[in-house]
Enzyme design. Structure first.
Site, PDB file in Angstrom:
ATOM      1  N   TYR A  23       1.223  -1.222  -0.047  1.00 24.02           N
ATOM      2  CA  TYR A  23      -0.097  -0.123   0.022  1.00 24.02           C
ATOM      3  C   TYR A  23       0.568   1.214  -0.068  1.00 24.02           C
ATOM      4  CZ  TYR A  23      -2.784   3.549   1.836  1.00 24.02           C
ATOM      5  OH  TYR A  23      -3.833   4.695   2.063  1.00 24.02           O
ATOM      6  N   GLU A  45     -11.195   5.697   6.136  1.00 25.35           N
ATOM      7  CA  GLU A  45     -10.745   6.688   7.195  1.00 25.35           C
ATOM      8  C   GLU A  45     -11.435   6.624   8.393  1.00 25.35           C
ATOM      9  OE1 GLU A  45      -7.581   7.663   7.124  1.00 25.35           O
ATOM     10  OE2 GLU A  45      -7.028   7.446   5.055  1.00 25.35           O
ATOM     11  N   TRP A  53      -4.651   0.214  10.677  1.00 23.22           N
ATOM     12  CA  TRP A  53      -5.005   0.691   8.682  1.00 23.22           C
ATOM     13  C   TRP A  53      -4.738  -0.700   8.660  1.00 23.22           C
ATOM     14  CZ3 TRP A  53      -7.391   3.295   5.675  1.00 23.22           C
ATOM     15  CH2 TRP A  53      -7.356   3.118   4.528  1.00 23.22           C
TER      16      TRP A  53
END
Length: 210
Positions: A23, A45, A53
């Site tokens: 990512y 988010e 995350w």
């Protein structure tokens, strides 16, 4: 700052898992200017709040399926029955407040269009004149005045589950600012910022060379 075994400099968080590394190396900080892309990041988010995350990335495809590819018009049409179905979906984070916020935010995004600026254009209008130039992970800010302004503006337009920290995470994710370490191989990857945090000259301006 950490060096992975390929000698590339990355943020410390990006070296903890191959999914995070991928990512970081291919997506984080690259410009996203379409409504669907910005809405997806905004939604993810919000779901990430209080979690890692990595937890979100592992469920990303399930989120895309559950939220109709993050197409604003489709999510805005979700009713109570659809919300209950999402609460039973083990592939995503089953948090009612966050699920309902996603639907609320899709409807707010529709209203933004009616006011003359779509979600992506609206979010990008908060781009600062300068970007941070952190040399260490400790120097990477968690928010900024522009992020606080963006969060307040989104709330005024009916968005929920948004705050300065989440707004800044969104801004860093979609390239509005560049918080890659100055020694990272990804510094400046968006093409919008120079290493010192100043804006890169636009293509075709006097600052560009053939």
């Amino acid at each position: 700052m950490e060096l992975h075994d390929d000698t590339r400099v990355r943020a410390a968080w990006a070296n903890t898992d191959p999914l995070l590394r991928g990512y970081y190396d291919t997506e984080w900080g690259m410009p996203v200017r379409d409504e669907t892309g910005v809405f997806e990041r905004l939604t993810l988010e919000a779901f990430q709040a209080g979690l890692s995350w990595l937890t979100i990335l592992r469920r990303r495809e399930a989120f895309r399926e559950a939220f109709a590819g993050f197409e604003v018009n489709r999510v805005a049409d979700f009713d109570d029955t659809r919300v209950e179905a999402l609460m039973a979906d083990t592939g995503i984070i089953r948090n009612r407040r966050k699920i309902e916020a996603a639907v609320t935010n899709a409807r707010a995004a529709q209203q933004l269009r009616a006011s003359g600026a779509g979600l992506a254009e609206f979010v990008w209008s908060f781009q600062p004149e300068r970007s941070p130039a952190p040399e260490t992970d400790a120097e990477v800010p968690s928010t900024a005045p522009e992020a606080a302004e963006l969060a307040r503006a989104l709330k005024r337009h009916g968005f929920s589950f948004v705050g300065p920290t989440m707004a800044y995470a969104l801004m860093t994710a979609i390239g509005i600012v560049d918080v890659h370490l100055v020694t990272s191989h990804r510094r400046g990857c968006s093409g919008l910022w120079l290493a010192d945090g100043s804006r890169a000259p636009a293509a075709g301006t006097a600052g560009s060379q053939r």
